[in-house]
Design an enzyme around this catalytic site. Sequence first.
Site, PDB file in Angstrom:
ATOM      1  N   PRO A   2       0.817  -1.217   0.000  1.00 23.94           N
ATOM      2  CG  PRO A   2      -0.388  -1.360   1.968  1.00 23.94           C
ATOM      3  CD  PRO A   2       0.775  -1.918   1.263  1.00 23.94           C
ATOM      4  CD  GLU A   3       4.483   3.384  -2.583  1.00 28.96           C
ATOM      5  OE1 GLU A   3       4.478   4.611  -2.384  1.00 28.96           O
ATOM      6  OE2 GLU A   3       5.511   2.703  -2.539  1.00 28.96           O
ATOM      7  CG  HIS A  91      -1.025 -13.665   8.700  1.00 32.93           C
ATOM      8  ND1 HIS A  91       0.019 -13.883   9.580  1.00 32.93           N
ATOM      9  CD2 HIS A  91      -0.840 -14.526   7.684  1.00 32.93           C
ATOM     10  CE1 HIS A  91       0.793 -14.838   9.089  1.00 32.93           C
ATOM     11  NE2 HIS A  91       0.304 -15.249   7.946  1.00 32.93           N
ATOM     12  NE  ARG A 110       5.647 -10.528   3.121  1.00 36.44           N
ATOM     13  CZ  ARG A 110       6.223 -10.577   1.946  1.00 36.44           C
ATOM     14  NH1 ARG A 110       7.022  -9.601   1.582  1.00 36.44           N
ATOM     15  NH2 ARG A 110       6.011 -11.576   1.145  1.00 36.44           N
ATOM     16  NE  ARG A 152      19.912  16.580   3.266  1.00 35.31           N
ATOM     17  CZ  ARG A 152      18.771  16.013   3.656  1.00 35.31           C
ATOM     18  NH1 ARG A 152      17.756  16.757   4.004  1.00 35.31           N
ATOM     19  NH2 ARG A 152      18.663  14.699   3.711  1.00 35.31           N
TER      20      ARG A 152
END
Length: 271
Positions: A2-3, A91, A110, A152
């Site tokens: 999932p983004e 799960h 996970r 940076r």
Amino acid sequence: MPELPEVETVRRGIEPHVTGRRITAVRIREPRLRWPVPRRITTVLPGQVIERVTRRAKYLLLRVERGHLLIHLGMSGSLRVLPEPCPPQMHDHLDIELDTGTCLRFRDPRRFGSVLFTTRAPERHRLLRTLGPEPLSDAFNGGYLYERSRGRRVSAKSFLMDSRIVAGVGNIYASESLYRAGIHPARPAGRIAEHRYDALASAVRDTLQDAISRGGSTLRDFVDENGSPGYFVPLLEVYDREGLPCCGCGRGIRRRVIGQRASYYCAHCQH
DNA sequence: ACTGGCTCCTGAGGGC
DNA sequence: TGCCCTCAGGAGCCAG
């Protein structure tokens, strides 16, 4: 995994089913997630109404009367709205039962996800207070990126994935956005001109927005015991396309690990 | 202030 | 057909 677009899709999917509903019970079956699921939510949440569902970065925020539930899906987490009781599977970490008889079930094989509770203002929570602007907000623009990047030396890709710079841009969309903006993922962030950051900010916004629109149209019905947990196949131009032709020039897409993350790019179109 | 590396965990996928 | 091994991945955290 999932983004941000998937998380937003999940938010929109569960919103109509949980908003205004009173929690009747919370059952924790497997508290081991990234951080242990706090036991107290089983006693604190019942009786409280879920007032709204919002999102910050990839965190879902369920506002109840006396606090906020913070939910992160990690990389394999999912939330489902179950219209009626059905046996939990492996799960399935917790259930939030509602007065409508429906159940919001969190599953995460996970265990990189998290479920936390706070009674303070959510933006003060330690996980949220360090986050940069939302990528779909006006505060996120080329000028902002340019300013933050001066001096940076990290790669443009790592810079874009730094949640303190901008919240919720993950590995997939970092690659996709850099490709769209024509910026090489390994280029030092401090050595990118302002006008190129304008292009990058637009690319990030467009890429995420496209995926969110796609998620909204791809999903049939969020209420589904066996079906879609809110994931969908986004339109990707470079991610996981090593060796396949670049949509722009036809040359092969390359894969390279940058900042311990697989990165995909076109060496000809990105500089 | 920055930067890079480590860590959690499981299932997918490749090799044989 | 099946077993074993490797590894990806989100993002907080820590050490240098």
